[in-house]
Scaffold this motif. Structure first.
Motif, short mmCIF file in Angstrom:
data_model
loop_
_atom_site.label_atom_id
_atom_site.label_comp_id
_atom_site.label_asym_id
_atom_site.label_seq_id
_atom_site.Cartn_x
_atom_site.Cartn_y
_atom_site.Cartn_z
N TYR A 144 0.84 -1.19 0.00
CA TYR A 144 0.00 0.00 0.00
C TYR A 144 0.87 1.24 0.00
O TYR A 144 1.89 1.30 0.69
CB TYR A 144 -0.92 0.01 1.24
N GLN A 145 0.44 2.24 -0.78
CA GLN A 145 1.12 3.52 -0.86
C GLN A 145 0.35 4.55 -0.04
O GLN A 145 -0.87 4.70 -0.22
CB GLN A 145 1.21 3.99 -2.31
N VAL A 146 1.03 5.25 0.85
CA VAL A 146 0.39 6.27 1.67
C VAL A 146 0.04 7.46 0.79
O VAL A 146 0.89 7.96 0.03
CB VAL A 146 1.29 6.70 2.84
N THR A 147 -1.21 7.95 0.90
CA THR A 147 -1.65 9.08 0.09
C THR A 147 -1.99 10.32 0.92
O THR A 147 -2.10 11.41 0.38
CB THR A 147 -2.89 8.70 -0.74
N ASP A 148 -2.15 10.13 2.22
CA ASP A 148 -2.51 11.26 3.07
C ASP A 148 -2.22 10.90 4.53
O ASP A 148 -1.73 9.82 4.83
CB ASP A 148 -3.99 11.62 2.89
N LYS A 149 -2.58 11.81 5.41
CA LYS A 149 -2.38 11.55 6.82
C LYS A 149 -3.29 10.43 7.32
O LYS A 149 -4.32 10.15 6.74
CB LYS A 149 -2.63 12.83 7.63
N ASP A 150 -2.87 9.82 8.44
CA ASP A 150 -3.66 8.77 9.10
C ASP A 150 -3.96 7.61 8.16
O ASP A 150 -5.12 7.21 7.99
CB ASP A 150 -4.96 9.37 9.64
N PRO A 151 -2.94 7.02 7.55
CA PRO A 151 -3.18 5.89 6.63
C PRO A 151 -3.45 4.60 7.40
O PRO A 151 -2.95 4.39 8.51
CB PRO A 151 -1.86 5.79 5.87
N GLY A 152 -4.26 3.72 6.79
CA GLY A 152 -4.53 2.44 7.42
C GLY A 152 -5.38 1.54 6.56
O GLY A 152 -5.89 1.94 5.50
N ILE A 153 -5.54 0.31 7.01
CA ILE A 153 -6.39 -0.66 6.33
C ILE A 153 -7.33 -1.27 7.35
O ILE A 153 -6.97 -1.47 8.52
CB ILE A 153 -5.56 -1.75 5.62
N ARG A 154 -8.56 -1.59 6.90
CA ARG A 154 -9.61 -2.03 7.82
C ARG A 154 -10.07 -3.43 7.44
O ARG A 154 -10.19 -3.77 6.26
CB ARG A 154 -10.78 -1.06 7.76
N TYR A 155 -10.34 -4.24 8.49
CA TYR A 155 -10.84 -5.60 8.30
C TYR A 155 -12.21 -5.73 8.96
O TYR A 155 -12.42 -5.26 10.08
CB TYR A 155 -9.88 -6.63 8.91
N ASP A 156 -13.12 -6.41 8.26
CA ASP A 156 -14.46 -6.64 8.79
C ASP A 156 -14.46 -7.97 9.56
O ASP A 156 -14.09 -9.01 9.02
CB ASP A 156 -15.47 -6.71 7.64
N LEU A 157 -14.84 -7.92 10.84
CA LEU A 157 -14.82 -9.12 11.68
C LEU A 157 -16.22 -9.67 11.96
O LEU A 157 -16.35 -10.70 12.64
CB LEU A 157 -14.14 -8.81 13.03
N GLN A 158 -17.27 -9.02 11.48
CA GLN A 158 -18.63 -9.42 11.86
C GLN A 158 -18.97 -10.83 11.39
O GLN A 158 -19.71 -11.55 12.08
CB GLN A 158 -19.64 -8.41 11.29
N LEU A 159 -18.46 -11.24 10.24
CA LEU A 159 -18.79 -12.56 9.72
C LEU A 159 -18.26 -13.68 10.63
O LEU A 159 -18.80 -14.79 10.63
CB LEU A 159 -18.22 -12.73 8.31
N PHE A 160 -17.22 -13.39 11.40
CA PHE A 160 -16.59 -14.44 12.22
C PHE A 160 -17.31 -14.63 13.56
O PHE A 160 -17.08 -15.63 14.24
CB PHE A 160 -15.12 -14.10 12.47
N GLN A 161 -18.16 -13.66 13.94
CA GLN A 161 -18.93 -13.76 15.18
C GLN A 161 -18.03 -14.08 16.39
O GLN A 161 -18.19 -15.08 17.07
CB GLN A 161 -20.04 -14.81 15.05
N LEU A 162 -17.08 -13.20 16.62
CA LEU A 162 -16.07 -13.42 17.66
C LEU A 162 -16.26 -12.45 18.81
O LEU A 162 -16.67 -11.29 18.62
CB LEU A 162 -14.67 -13.24 17.09
N ASN A 163 -15.91 -12.93 20.00
CA ASN A 163 -15.71 -12.08 21.15
C ASN A 163 -14.22 -11.92 21.39
O ASN A 163 -13.40 -12.68 20.84
CB ASN A 163 -16.37 -12.67 22.40
N GLY A 164 -13.84 -10.98 22.23
CA GLY A 164 -12.42 -10.78 22.50
C GLY A 164 -11.76 -12.01 23.11
O GLY A 164 -10.58 -12.27 22.87
N THR A 165 -12.51 -12.77 23.90
CA THR A 165 -11.93 -13.97 24.53
C THR A 165 -11.69 -15.10 23.55
O THR A 165 -11.02 -16.07 23.89
CB THR A 165 -12.86 -14.45 25.66
N ASP A 166 -12.24 -14.99 22.34
CA ASP A 166 -12.07 -16.06 21.35
C ASP A 166 -10.73 -15.98 20.62
O ASP A 166 -10.27 -16.97 20.04
CB ASP A 166 -13.20 -16.01 20.31
N ALA A 167 -10.11 -14.80 20.61
CA ALA A 167 -8.84 -14.61 19.90
C ALA A 167 -7.92 -13.77 20.77
O ALA A 167 -8.34 -12.72 21.28
CB ALA A 167 -9.06 -13.93 18.55
N ASP A 168 -6.69 -14.22 20.96
CA ASP A 168 -5.76 -13.54 21.84
C ASP A 168 -4.76 -12.66 21.09
O ASP A 168 -4.29 -11.66 21.63
CB ASP A 168 -4.96 -14.56 22.65
N ILE A 169 -4.44 -13.04 19.85
CA ILE A 169 -3.28 -12.46 19.17
C ILE A 169 -3.64 -12.11 17.73
O ILE A 169 -4.38 -12.85 17.06
CB ILE A 169 -2.10 -13.46 19.18
#
Length: 607
Positions: free
Chosen positions: A488-513
């Motif tokens: 990925y090439q940075v184009t502006d301030k505050d660059p980042g990438i987002r992942y959708d987790l809703q399909l996995f139906q997870l709670n925080g205790t289900d994944a540690d890392i």
């Protein structure tokens, strides 16, 4: 006796809490600092207790430090088995407990010299002993506990002498043997204790000179023979220590600065516990005048029955301060006309002895008054003087004084996981080796960089994980454009990438890392400085977000990255995770980057 024991336990618990409050970072930010990792934990786990003991330092033993570390490792093994991820926190608790034990011990041992209210004052004053910006290097750590062993030895020798004064020489020889062994442990931790031996011989000399006892009767005394045995062992140990000193070049052994001698010996070593709130306003003249005033108070109010205790304390303090000048003359060059007290860790042993002498003198002054109100007034003044700087007792949260709060390279767990993921294997000579039996793990401080060696099988067992969700494909991009192949090439301030987790139906205790492969691309900055700070944000149904309450920041060098998300209580308590975002906090050092093979993992460590 039961009342004293109950008070000891109560003060011990209060002191533990005080030390925790003074540096909670040692527990909440679990890292290994300097010798704790490199010289104590790593060698014990890699080679065993005794090799670690003889290799920790080239010039003298640090038995107490190694024993405390060994106790922490044993506790960790009893609770967590071979998993060492929680070991830094166990070490923090062990350190708090040792310091609290030292603070509370006089309640059990010195009640015949100090009344209970003054023992409580002593315990609280020791719990708040001033450390300035060095508190994070002492409290919650093991590497600098050796200075407390001089004070501990002084308390043990004083108790030994008290029992001799009571004529307790025949029926309880095992108590004296136990005391002498404990004193030897102190001497095998801090060589200053060698020079405290004359204090232990004084009661026997007193019997000969004042009571007319014969030397034959003294040599028939089994407590004296025990002391002779202790001194013989210490002389042998001292011989080998002096013989090896030429082969070791320690720090702070540069030439001393005469202009700072009064400040170092009198102000910093002796008077500091009562002047540290206004230390920057002091000078040599005020220091000498204040010392004269203290001596005048001693001449006027000191109880003759306590002269021997005063002599022992003053002798111990003078020897400790003199040896600091002789063997660490470079300390004088670090002082700068009362404008700084750093490095405070080198003085707190002397300060503990000073606190004891001050409390003893306070008791004698109060005893000169017949009215109880006057006695309580003296005690109150002593509380105010000794605890007036309690609000400065912690540098936690003060980045200028707290070395950046030790966040530059992440926690021990992060570094261990990344070391295993990157196969940072080494041999016993610290050389990279694909089949090496050890793992190279970066620790603090980072300037210059420190590292520790851990057995490979322990590191791998502690970091075993299994995949929970493969989130390799981001659902949205923020101020970046795709380059292909996960780049990925940075184009502006505050660059980042987002992942959708809703399909996995997870709670925080289900994944540690969170795990992924990271690379900084096209940076024109030097490689060491080009590792950017990444930010992991997440959103959930229970807490909303992503926001600043749900974020973990860390430095990410190129290669496999493993981030323990569950170190954040907000992640651990999250229900119905919705999204996860990886941002680059400082894109100026990394204008392009790649993130591949992102997945959420669950720990499965072996016990």
């Amino acid at each position: 006796m039961l009342k004293r024991t109950q008070l000891f336990i109560g003060i011990f618990c209060i002191s533990c809490l005080i030390f925790f409050i003074r540096n909670p970072d040692a527990f909440f930010n679990p890292v290994f600092y300097a010798e704790d990792g490199r010289s104590y934990v790593g060698p014990i786990l890699s080679h065993g207790f005794f090799p670690a003991l003889f290799e920790a330092r080239a010039d003298y033993l640090v038995l107490g430090n190694i024993v405390i570390t060994g106790i922490a490792i044993l506790i960790n093994q009893l609770i967590f088995g071979s998993n060492v991820l929680n070991l830094p926190q166990i070490i923090a608790i062990t350190s708090y407990s040792f310091l609290a034990f030292v603070a509370a011990l006089p309640i059990l041992l010195l009640h015949q010299k100090l009344r209970m209210r003054y023992l409580i004052l002593l315990a609280l004053a020791v719990s708040f002993f001033p450390l300035g910006g060095s508190d994070f290097e002492v409290i919650g750590r093991i590497l600098n506990l050796g200075y407390a062993f001089v004070y501990l030895a002084f308390i043990l020798i004083a108790y030994r002498n008290i029992r001799l004064e009571q004529g307790d020489t025949k029926q309880n020889i095992w108590i004296f043997l136990g005391l002498d062994i404990c004193i030897w442990v102190c001497a095998a931790t801090n060589p200053v204790v060698f020079m405290l031996q004359p204090i232990a011989y004084f009661p026997y000399l007193k019997k000969v000179w004042k009571k007319g006892s014969s030397w034959q009767s003294i040599f028939r005394d089994r407590t004296f023979l025990s002391l002779i045995g202790l001194s013989t062992v210490l002389c042998i140990q001292l011989f080998f220590m002096l013989a090896s000193r030429n082969s070791y070049t320690g720090g702070l052994d540069s030439s001393w600065t005469p202009a700072s001698l009064i400040e170092m010996v009198l102000a910093r070593s002796i008077l500091y516990p009562v002047i540290y709130p206004f230390y920057r306003y002091m000078n040599d003249v005020f220091t000498v005048l204040l010392l004269i005033a203290v001596v005048a108070l001693f001449i006027k109010f000191a109880n003759p029955k306590n002269y021997e205790m005063y002599w022992a304390g003053v002798y111990s303090l003078a020897i400790f301060s003199l040896l600091a000048v002789v063997f660490r003359p470079g300390l004088t060059s670090l002082l700068n006309g009362y404008s700084t007290t750093w490095p405070d860790r080198y003085y707190y042993g002397q300060n503990l002895l000073s606190i004891f002498l001050v409390v003893l003198l306070v008791q004698d002054i109060a005893s000169c008054f017949l009215k109880r109100s006057m006695q309580l007034g003296v005690l109150t003044i002593a509380f105010v003087v000794l605890l007036s700087g309690a609000n400065q007792a912690s540098s936690y949260g003060n980045i200028e004084r707290h070395a950046g709060n030790l966040r530059q390279i992440g926690t021990f767990e992060q570094n261990l996981m990344q070391a295993v993921a990157r196969q940072s294997f080494i041999n016993e000579e610290w050389q990279p080796a694909a089949d090496g039996k050890f793992v190279f793990v970066p620790i603090y401080p980072t300037t210059p960089p420190w590292a520790m060696m851990l057995p490979r099988h322990i590191a791998e067992q502690s970091t075993q994980v299994e995949p929970v969700a493969n989130i390799a494909n981001p659902s949205a991009l923020q101020n970046v454009s795709p380059l292909g192949n996960g780049g990925y090439q940075v184009t502006d301030k505050d660059p980042g990438i987002r992942y959708d987790l809703q399909l996995f139906q997870l709670n925080g205790t289900d994944a540690d890392i969170l795990g992924f492969d990271f690379a900084c691309l096209g940076s024109s900055v030097a490689p060491q400085a080009s590792a950017p700070t990444l930010e992991i944000y997440w959103g959930s149904k229970s807490f909303g977000g992503p926001d600043e309450q749900s974020v973990i920041r860390f430095v990410a060098p190129n290669g496999p990255v493993r981030i323990p998300l569950d170190t954040s209580a907000r992640w651990h308590q999250a229900h119905h995770l919705r999204s996860l975002r990886i941002d680059v906090q400082n894109p100026e050092v990394c204008p392009a980057f790649s993130v591949k093979n992102a997945q959420l993992l669950k720990r499965t460590p072996e016990r």
